[in-house]
Design a protein around this motif. Structure first.
Motif, short mmCIF file in Angstrom:
data_model
loop_
_atom_site.label_atom_id
_atom_site.label_comp_id
_atom_site.label_asym_id
_atom_site.label_seq_id
_atom_site.Cartn_x
_atom_site.Cartn_y
_atom_site.Cartn_z
N SER A 44 3.76 -27.11 69.60
CA SER A 44 2.96 -28.18 69.00
C SER A 44 3.52 -29.54 69.40
N GLN A 45 2.64 -30.52 69.43
CA GLN A 45 3.08 -31.89 69.65
C GLN A 45 3.80 -32.43 68.42
N GLY A 46 3.42 -31.97 67.23
CA GLY A 46 4.09 -32.40 66.01
C GLY A 46 5.55 -32.01 66.00
N GLY A 47 5.85 -30.79 66.45
CA GLY A 47 7.25 -30.36 66.57
C GLY A 47 8.01 -31.19 67.58
N ARG A 48 7.37 -31.47 68.70
CA ARG A 48 7.99 -32.30 69.74
C ARG A 48 8.31 -33.69 69.19
N PRO A 55 15.28 -30.56 73.49
CA PRO A 55 14.42 -29.96 74.51
C PRO A 55 13.63 -28.75 74.03
N ASN A 56 13.98 -28.18 72.88
CA ASN A 56 13.29 -27.01 72.34
C ASN A 56 12.27 -27.37 71.25
N SER A 57 12.13 -28.65 70.94
CA SER A 57 11.36 -29.06 69.76
C SER A 57 9.88 -28.70 69.80
N ALA A 58 9.28 -28.58 70.95
CA ALA A 58 7.86 -28.22 71.02
C ALA A 58 7.61 -26.84 70.41
N SER A 59 8.62 -25.96 70.44
CA SER A 59 8.45 -24.62 69.88
C SER A 59 9.04 -24.48 68.47
N HIS A 60 9.48 -25.58 67.88
CA HIS A 60 10.00 -25.50 66.51
C HIS A 60 8.88 -25.16 65.54
N THR A 61 9.22 -24.37 64.54
CA THR A 61 8.26 -24.01 63.50
C THR A 61 8.74 -24.45 62.12
N PHE A 85 0.67 -24.99 63.84
CA PHE A 85 -0.11 -26.02 63.16
C PHE A 85 0.85 -27.09 62.66
N TRP A 86 0.98 -28.14 63.44
CA TRP A 86 1.87 -29.25 63.11
C TRP A 86 1.24 -30.52 63.63
N PRO A 87 0.28 -31.06 62.88
CA PRO A 87 -0.39 -32.29 63.34
C PRO A 87 0.60 -33.45 63.48
N THR A 88 0.35 -34.30 64.46
CA THR A 88 1.17 -35.50 64.63
C THR A 88 0.84 -36.49 63.51
N GLN A 89 1.60 -37.56 63.44
CA GLN A 89 1.42 -38.58 62.39
C GLN A 89 0.03 -39.20 62.42
N THR A 90 -0.63 -39.20 63.58
CA THR A 90 -1.93 -39.85 63.71
C THR A 90 -3.10 -38.88 63.70
N GLU A 91 -2.86 -37.59 63.61
CA GLU A 91 -3.92 -36.60 63.64
C GLU A 91 -4.45 -36.29 62.24
N PRO A 92 -5.71 -35.85 62.18
CA PRO A 92 -6.26 -35.41 60.90
C PRO A 92 -5.42 -34.26 60.33
N ASN A 93 -5.41 -34.14 59.05
CA ASN A 93 -4.70 -33.08 58.32
C ASN A 93 -3.18 -33.22 58.34
N HIS A 106 8.27 -25.08 56.64
CA HIS A 106 7.87 -24.27 57.78
C HIS A 106 6.42 -24.58 58.12
N ARG A 107 6.06 -24.35 59.38
CA ARG A 107 4.71 -24.61 59.84
C ARG A 107 4.00 -23.29 60.15
N LEU A 108 2.69 -23.30 60.05
CA LEU A 108 1.89 -22.12 60.32
C LEU A 108 1.88 -21.82 61.82
N VAL A 109 2.21 -20.58 62.16
CA VAL A 109 2.16 -20.12 63.54
C VAL A 109 0.89 -19.28 63.69
N TRP A 110 0.14 -19.50 64.76
CA TRP A 110 -1.08 -18.73 64.98
C TRP A 110 -1.10 -18.17 66.39
N VAL A 111 -1.75 -17.02 66.53
CA VAL A 111 -1.92 -16.38 67.83
C VAL A 111 -3.33 -15.79 67.86
N ASP A 112 -4.10 -16.17 68.87
CA ASP A 112 -5.41 -15.55 69.11
C ASP A 112 -5.18 -14.35 70.02
N ILE A 113 -5.72 -13.21 69.63
CA ILE A 113 -5.54 -11.99 70.42
C ILE A 113 -6.89 -11.39 70.78
#
Length: 123
Positions: A44-48, A55-61, A85-93, A106-113
């Motif tokens: 997520s961009q929110g984690g980043r 360097p690992n922050s994009a995958s933080h949950t 699901f980690w909206p940035t400071q400027t994103e909705p929700n 903790h943030r919601l992790v989702w996977v479409d299968i």
């Protein structure tokens, strides 16, 4: 489970193969298990944005800075997409993850299968 049955392991495992105080080989053994699909490593961009110097922050949950939560499908399930699901400071929700009082640290992790041909989801 019956032999060859599809499954998903999901939850807060509080372990990372690259960060934290858990023994890294423990989670790596799970992530590399031959019955699991390749690890989708949701991001997520929110984690980043939360830990921009890590360097690992994009995958933080987790807000405190580690990949701690997982959704791991078996190899019978084709991963189409994944994310955190980690909206940035400027994103909705963003208010939904603003702080621990809003939801959790903790943030919601989702996977479409994609289910195997001829199969339907059951509980």
């Amino acid at each position: 489970l019956a032999g060859g049955a599809a499954f998903i392991i999901a939850g807060d495992l509080n372990a990372s193969p690259v960060e934290g105080s858990a023994h890294p080989s423990a989670i790596s053994q799970l992530l590399e298990h031959p019955k699991l699909a390749p690890d989708p490593v949701p991001q997520s961009q929110g984690g980043r944005d939360n830990k921009p110097d890590n360097p690992n922050s994009a995958s933080h949950t987790a807000f405190w800075g580690m990949r701690a939560d997982y959704v791991l499908p078996s190899k019978q399930l084709k991963v189409q997409a994944s994310g955190v699901f980690w909206p940035t400071q400027t994103e909705p929700n963003q208010h939904l993850v603003k702080d621990r009082k809003a939801s959790s640290d903790h943030r919601l992790v989702w996977v479409d299968i994609q289910l195997p041909e001829g199969k339907k989801a059951t509980q």
